[in-house]
Design an enzyme around this catalytic site. Structure first.
Site, short mmCIF file in Angstrom:
data_model
loop_
_atom_site.label_atom_id
_atom_site.label_comp_id
_atom_site.label_asym_id
_atom_site.label_seq_id
_atom_site.Cartn_x
_atom_site.Cartn_y
_atom_site.Cartn_z
N LYS A 81 5.22 -8.95 24.97
CA LYS A 81 4.82 -8.04 26.07
C LYS A 81 3.53 -7.14 25.75
O LYS A 81 3.78 -6.36 24.62
CB LYS A 81 5.78 -7.33 26.40
CG LYS A 81 5.70 -6.73 28.09
CD LYS A 81 6.80 -6.31 28.61
CE LYS A 81 6.83 -5.46 29.98
NZ LYS A 81 8.09 -5.00 30.33
N SER A 156 9.42 -6.46 34.92
CA SER A 156 7.78 -6.61 34.63
C SER A 156 7.74 -7.43 33.44
O SER A 156 6.37 -7.64 33.41
CB SER A 156 7.40 -5.11 34.47
OG SER A 156 8.18 -4.73 32.99
N SER A 180 13.87 -4.94 33.40
CA SER A 180 12.59 -5.82 33.24
C SER A 180 12.98 -6.88 32.24
O SER A 180 11.69 -7.66 31.81
CB SER A 180 11.19 -4.86 32.94
OG SER A 180 10.84 -4.45 34.01
N1 GLN Z 1 11.60 -2.98 38.09
C1 GLN Z 1 11.98 -1.78 37.68
C2 GLN Z 1 10.85 -0.71 38.15
O1 GLN Z 1 9.78 -1.11 38.80
C3 GLN Z 1 12.04 -1.71 36.19
C4 GLN Z 1 10.93 -2.04 35.50
C5 GLN Z 1 11.32 -1.95 33.99
O2 GLN Z 1 12.42 -2.17 33.52
N2 GLN Z 1 10.19 -1.93 33.19
O3 GLN Z 1 10.83 0.47 37.61
#
Ligand code: GLN
Length: 517
Positions: A81, A156, A180
């Site tokens: 990532k 994400s 994420s």
């Molecule tokens: N979707 C969650 C957020 O927008 C978690 C994102 C993540 O785990 N990086 O913060």
């Protein structure tokens, strides 16, 4: 290239790739196969932000020349990532503000995979600074879900999930702040594990919310995920929150779990995550697959009971105060001076103006929303009412976990389970203008994040032709339990189906793409 069983390298598990390498395939051939798939399919999928085929092939050739290929992870390709810094390799965290930045060092996770002689295929797309649940917040375009190209791959870590599901990488590293890793894994039919907070180094992860961020594996099988986790985990003196304790044995647990004997294991089904009276927003197809998975665990000898964790209902508001608060502080380092983009530095403007112009142009709308929210929540006068309250809720959530795991008189459970997400992958564009609907995608993953406990998502079937994820949460440092139970479930479902979960996925290149982007 097919092996003796007729499987292509790009649809093999990592354990199969290891066997192929031991049987005489070369790391260069395996890497080539993945690069070919990237070349043919990633124009449609959009899972990678950066691929350097020459560098990958050079590295694979070096591993072949050293004779190491096939021992351990040597010669196995991997995708990272783009939140993970990689020496000399562009790293943007999905943001314009880091465009053109090539870090001078490797994150510990990247360094460990390098030391294990894996081959870096590339850096994967993500929501900007890991803020989002659909990968639609990337400054560099969307990523499509290989199961249905008009739907999101989760976020994400959606670039990582799409790449692994579609055969553009055998496995990948994601990061999980509020879900994420688990949410995109669930929505693309992968196994994704968020390790115990502090058990995988955060050194060199571009920080979003430091008390929550964890890197972890995204893979095609539970055993592969465990192998990748073992390669990246363990104490790191470069991360002050790294736990100084040996990692539990994970791959062995995954292997043992596949025997399917769960006698003596107690499973708690969390009422607040899709149970009775808490089904608002949950799709019936998701709840049905999860109920079937629970019944399967029971048939393997587990004792199942319902557990109530009342504070989980408050996880969403607590997370969306704590994460933006920490983000507003972490993102202050992007000042137009130290990294990447600099706007308006023409000799007529002072530092503050250049900083403001750079941040205005460099950050996308969701990042700005979080900085504003976080700055407000931390401001004097509001601090106690927002951030302070959210931290108290965080404590209550941890106590709910402790009460479930540590209840006396044999009333405690070994693991807690729930759906990973309330719904299957939603259509591209359907939530971009509704942040609260977007945030709701994390309902089930947030409690484990806030408490720092490990949680895995494993595929448990299809609903409307799309993957459903089953979440297994365990006490801190008991990551091995997540792998054991997930492996039992995976083995039972594979046996019933007569094939691996991902074998049901049509090749994305065969699907038409509409104009949703
Ligand atoms: N979707 C969650 C957020 O927008 C978690 C994102 C993540 O785990 N990086 O913060």
């Amino acid at each position: 290239m097919p092996d003796a069983t007729g499987r292509e390298f790009t649809s093999m598990t990592v354990t199969e790739l290891q066997a192929a390498l031991r049987d005489g395939a070369t790391a260069a051939e395996v890497t080539h196969a993945y690069l070919d798939r990237i070349a043919s399919d990633d124009g449609t999928l959009g899972s990678y932000l950066h691929v350097d085929p020459e560098a990958a092939l050079e590295r694979a050739a070096a591993v072949d020349a050293s004779g190491a290929a096939g021992s351990g992870l040597a010669g196995i390709p991997v995708a990272l990532k783009d939140v993970i810094v990689t020496e000399g390799v562009p790293t943007t965290s999905g943001s314009k503000i880091l465009e053109g930045w090539a870090p001078p060092y490797d994150a510990t996770v990247a360094a460990r995979l390098k030391a294990a002689d894996t081959v870096l295929l590339g850096k994967t797309n993500m929501d900007e600074f890991a803020m989002g649940s659909s990968t639609e917040n990337s400054a560099y375009g969307i990523t499509r879900n290989p199961w249905d190209l008009e739907r999101i791959p989760g976020g994400s870590s959606g670039g990582s999930s799409a790449a692994v599901a579609a055969g553009l990488a055998p496995w990948a590293i994601g990061t999980d702040t509020g879900g994420s890793i688990r949410q995109p894994a669930a929505l693309t039919g992968l196994v994704g594990h968020k390790p115990t907070y502090g058990s995988v180094s955060r050194y060199g992860l571009i920080a979003f919310s430091s008390s929550l961020d964890q890197a972890g594996p995204m893979a095609r099988t539970v055993l592969d995920a465990a192998l990748l986790h073992e390669a990246i985990g363990g104490h790191d003196p470069l991360d002050s929150t790294s736990i100084d304790a040996p990692l539990p044995v994970l791959a062995e647990c995954a292997r043992r779990g596949a025997d399917g004997d769960l006698a003596g294991l107690t499973v708690g089904v969390v009422r607040e995550l899709g149970g009775q009276g808490h089904t608002d927003g949950y799709e019936p197809g998701v709840l049905a697959r999860v109920a079937e998975a629970v019944a399967l665990l029971e048939s393997m000898g587990a004792e199942v009971r319902e557990v109530s964790c009342p504070a989980f209902d408050l996880a969403l508001p607590a997370y969306y105060l704590i994460a933006p608060s920490e983000a507003s502080s972490n993102l202050s380092r992007f000042d137009g001076v130290r990294y990447g983009l600099r706007v308006g530095d023409d000799g007529t403007r002072d530092l503050d103006e250049v900083m403001a112009l750079t941040r205005e142009q460099g950050f996308g709308p969701e990042v700005k929303r979080r900085i504003i929210l976080g700055t407000y929540a931390l401001s004097s006068g509001y601090y106690e009412a927002y951030y302070g309250q959210a931290q108290k809720v965080r404590t209550l959530i941890s106590r709910d976990f402790s009460a479930a795991f540590d209840a006396g008189d044999g009333a405690g459970v070994d693991v807690l389970v729930s759906p990973t997400t309330p719904t299957v992958a939603f259509p591209l564009g359907s939530r971009v203008d509704d942040p609260v609907a977007m945030y709701a995608a994390d309902l089930c993953t947030l409690p484990a994040s806030l408490a720092g406990v490990p949680a895995i998502s494993v595929p448990c079937g299809l609903s409307d032709g799309l993957p459903v994820g089953f979440q297994i949460m365990a006490p801190a440092l008991a990551d091995d339990r997540c792998y054991q139970v997930a492996a039992a479930l995976e083995a039972a479902l594979d046996a019933a189906r007569g094939s691996r979960f991902l074998d049901q996925l049509p090749r994305p290149a065969a699907q038409p793409v509409g104009g949703a982007a």
